[in-house]
Design a protein around this motif. Structure first.
Motif, PDB file in Angstrom:
ATOM      1  N   ALA A  51       4.047  -3.222  11.264  1.00  0.00           N
ATOM      2  CA  ALA A  51       4.847  -2.160  10.643  1.00  0.00           C
ATOM      3  C   ALA A  51       4.500  -2.034   9.163  1.00  0.00           C
ATOM      4  CB  ALA A  51       6.341  -2.455  10.823  1.00  0.00           C
ATOM      5  N   HIS A  52       4.317  -3.147   8.493  1.00  0.00           N
ATOM      6  CA  HIS A  52       3.953  -3.125   7.079  1.00  0.00           C
ATOM      7  C   HIS A  52       2.585  -2.456   6.886  1.00  0.00           C
ATOM      8  CE1 HIS A  52       3.698  -4.342   2.922  1.00  0.00           C
ATOM      9  NE2 HIS A  52       2.521  -4.887   3.164  1.00  0.00           N
ATOM     10  N   ALA A  53       1.630  -2.802   7.740  1.00  0.00           N
ATOM     11  CA  ALA A  53       0.290  -2.200   7.647  1.00  0.00           C
ATOM     12  C   ALA A  53       0.360  -0.689   7.866  1.00  0.00           C
ATOM     13  CB  ALA A  53      -0.650  -2.851   8.659  1.00  0.00           C
ATOM     14  N   ARG A  54       1.119  -0.265   8.878  1.00  0.00           N
ATOM     15  CA  ARG A  54       1.271   1.174   9.128  1.00  0.00           C
ATOM     16  C   ARG A  54       1.892   1.878   7.927  1.00  0.00           C
ATOM     17  NH1 ARG A  54       2.377  -0.550  14.290  1.00  0.00           N
ATOM     18  NH2 ARG A  54       4.606  -0.651  13.911  1.00  0.00           N
ATOM     19  N   ALA A  55       2.918   1.258   7.326  1.00  0.00           N
ATOM     20  CA  ALA A  55       3.578   1.858   6.171  1.00  0.00           C
ATOM     21  C   ALA A  55       2.610   1.975   4.989  1.00  0.00           C
ATOM     22  CB  ALA A  55       4.805   1.031   5.775  1.00  0.00           C
ATOM     23  N   GLN A  56       1.797   0.961   4.775  1.00  0.00           N
ATOM     24  CA  GLN A  56       0.822   0.997   3.682  1.00  0.00           C
ATOM     25  C   GLN A  56      -0.210   2.098   3.901  1.00  0.00           C
ATOM     26  OE1 GLN A  56       0.719  -0.838   0.806  1.00  0.00           O
ATOM     27  NE2 GLN A  56       2.737  -1.551   1.407  1.00  0.00           N
ATOM     28  N   ILE A  57      -0.664   2.247   5.135  1.00  0.00           N
ATOM     29  CA  ILE A  57      -1.650   3.285   5.446  1.00  0.00           C
ATOM     30  C   ILE A  57      -1.042   4.669   5.252  1.00  0.00           C
ATOM     31  CG2 ILE A  57      -2.976   4.331   7.335  1.00  0.00           C
ATOM     32  CD1 ILE A  57      -3.453   1.426   8.348  1.00  0.00           C
ATOM     33  N   GLU A  58       0.177   4.864   5.728  1.00  0.00           N
ATOM     34  CA  GLU A  58       0.847   6.161   5.569  1.00  0.00           C
ATOM     35  C   GLU A  58       1.052   6.505   4.097  1.00  0.00           C
ATOM     36  OE1 GLU A  58       4.364   5.784   7.936  1.00  0.00           O
ATOM     37  OE2 GLU A  58       3.233   5.836   9.816  1.00  0.00           O
ATOM     38  N   GLU A  59       1.427   5.516   3.303  1.00  0.00           N
ATOM     39  CA  GLU A  59       1.607   5.743   1.867  1.00  0.00           C
ATOM     40  C   GLU A  59       0.278   6.120   1.210  1.00  0.00           C
ATOM     41  OE1 GLU A  59       2.919   6.119  -1.947  1.00  0.00           O
ATOM     42  OE2 GLU A  59       4.097   6.068  -0.115  1.00  0.00           O
ATOM     43  N   ALA A  60      -0.790   5.435   1.575  1.00  0.00           N
ATOM     44  CA  ALA A  60      -2.113   5.748   1.022  1.00  0.00           C
ATOM     45  C   ALA A  60      -2.558   7.151   1.435  1.00  0.00           C
ATOM     46  CB  ALA A  60      -3.126   4.702   1.473  1.00  0.00           C
ATOM     47  N   GLU A  61      -2.250   7.539   2.663  1.00  0.00           N
ATOM     48  CA  GLU A  61      -2.590   8.897   3.108  1.00  0.00           C
ATOM     49  C   GLU A  61      -1.833   9.936   2.302  1.00  0.00           C
ATOM     50  OE1 GLU A  61      -1.759   8.676   7.307  1.00  0.00           O
ATOM     51  OE2 GLU A  61      -3.881   8.401   7.782  1.00  0.00           O
ATOM     52  N   ARG A  62      -0.544   9.690   2.016  1.00  0.00           N
ATOM     53  CA  ARG A  62       0.249  10.627   1.217  1.00  0.00           C
ATOM     54  C   ARG A  62      -0.326  10.771  -0.193  1.00  0.00           C
ATOM     55  NH1 ARG A  62       4.570   8.444   4.030  1.00  0.00           N
ATOM     56  NH2 ARG A  62       4.990   6.875   2.437  1.00  0.00           N
ATOM     57  N   ARG A  63      -0.833   9.663  -0.746  1.00  0.00           N
ATOM     58  CA  ARG A  63      -1.410   9.710  -2.093  1.00  0.00           C
ATOM     59  C   ARG A  63      -2.816  10.304  -2.090  1.00  0.00           C
ATOM     60  NH1 ARG A  63      -1.532   3.945  -4.126  1.00  0.00           N
ATOM     61  NH2 ARG A  63      -1.881   3.656  -1.943  1.00  0.00           N
ATOM     62  N   GLY A  64      -3.415  10.475  -0.905  1.00  0.00           N
ATOM     63  CA  GLY A  64      -4.750  11.075  -0.828  1.00  0.00           C
ATOM     64  C   GLY A  64      -5.883  10.090  -1.001  1.00  0.00           C
ATOM     65  N   VAL A  65      -5.620   8.816  -0.800  1.00  0.00           N
ATOM     66  CA  VAL A  65      -6.641   7.791  -0.977  1.00  0.00           C
ATOM     67  C   VAL A  65      -7.808   7.991  -0.018  1.00  0.00           C
ATOM     68  CG1 VAL A  65      -7.092   5.310  -0.752  1.00  0.00           C
ATOM     69  CG2 VAL A  65      -5.025   6.098  -1.883  1.00  0.00           C
ATOM     70  N   PHE A  66      -7.533   8.508   1.159  1.00  0.00           N
ATOM     71  CA  PHE A  66      -8.579   8.638   2.172  1.00  0.00           C
ATOM     72  C   PHE A  66      -9.306   9.985   2.125  1.00  0.00           C
ATOM     73  CE2 PHE A  66      -5.500   5.659   4.244  1.00  0.00           C
ATOM     74  CZ  PHE A  66      -6.298   4.537   4.091  1.00  0.00           C
ATOM     75  N   GLU A  67      -8.957  10.836   1.165  1.00  0.00           N
ATOM     76  CA  GLU A  67      -9.620  12.135   1.064  1.00  0.00           C
ATOM     77  C   GLU A  67     -11.109  11.927   0.800  1.00  0.00           C
ATOM     78  OE1 GLU A  67      -8.251  15.132   1.635  1.00  0.00           O
ATOM     79  OE2 GLU A  67      -6.437  14.033   2.150  1.00  0.00           O
ATOM     80  N   GLY A  68     -11.927  12.647   1.528  1.00  0.00           N
ATOM     81  CA  GLY A  68     -13.370  12.550   1.344  1.00  0.00           C
ATOM     82  C   GLY A  68     -14.005  11.387   2.087  1.00  0.00           C
ATOM     83  N   ASN A  69     -13.209  10.592   2.758  1.00  0.00           N
ATOM     84  CA  ASN A  69     -13.755   9.471   3.523  1.00  0.00           C
ATOM     85  C   ASN A  69     -14.347  10.023   4.818  1.00  0.00           C
ATOM     86  OD1 ASN A  69     -14.244   7.251   5.131  1.00  0.00           O
ATOM     87  ND2 ASN A  69     -12.360   6.195   4.575  1.00  0.00           N
ATOM     88  N   PRO A  70     -15.651   9.860   5.038  1.00  0.00           N
ATOM     89  CA  PRO A  70     -16.266  10.453   6.224  1.00  0.00           C
ATOM     90  C   PRO A  70     -15.772   9.834   7.540  1.00  0.00           C
ATOM     91  CG  PRO A  70     -17.832   9.049   5.081  1.00  0.00           C
ATOM     92  CD  PRO A  70     -16.616   9.143   4.215  1.00  0.00           C
TER      93      PRO A  70
END
Length: 144
Positions: A51-70
């Motif tokens: 659950a913690h890992a999922r929450a961290q990933i969702e937060e990073a997605e909201r911040r746009g950390v994964f933008e441009g990642n192929p």
């Protein structure tokens, strides 16, 4: 962390502590099986980590950390269902054509595969013997 989150975190920790105390007292009384409790705790920890890992990933997605990642939303390349912890370094070595960093035994195998062509290109017997003597000496050293 804001004040509300901090307070909720303290309340959760207190509730977990009280629950653990209750479970421990029930184990001592004999009404709970310690092995079952241990397994349940292990599963709860695993669920907390997931659950913690999922929450961290969702937060990073909201911040746009994964933008441009192929690879965003796709399987990693070279992953055919088997777990290979070294997939990334193998891909980097292949992509950048890095040579000379393999263990001696692995490098010798690769050299052995190309040795026949190299020997065929030589024109005299002493040259062939020199190449083979050098190769055999390195094989012996690698096997030590």
């Amino acid at each position: 962390m804001n004040d509300v989150d901090a307070r909720m975190d303290r309340l959760r920790r207190a509730a977990r502590y009280r629950y653990q105390q209750l479970v421990d007292s029930e184990i001592e009384r004999g009404s709970l099986d310690p092995d079952e409790v241990r397994e349940e705790r292990r599963l709860l920890k695993a669920a907390d980590v997931a659950a913690h890992a999922r929450a961290q990933i969702e937060e990073a997605e909201r911040r746009g950390v994964f933008e441009g990642n192929p690879y965003h939303g796709k399987r990693l390349p070279g992953n055919d269902g088997r777990h290979d912890p070294d997939w990334w370094i193998k891909a980097k070595i292949e992509r950048e054509e890095i040579t000379g960093i393999a263990p001696p035994a692995l490098a010798l195998r690769k050299e052995d595969a190309e040795l026949d062509e190299h020997l065929d290109a030589l024109s005299s017997e002493p040259d062939v013997r020199d190449v083979l003597d050098d190769f055999n000496a390195r094989v012996k050293e690698a096997r030590r």
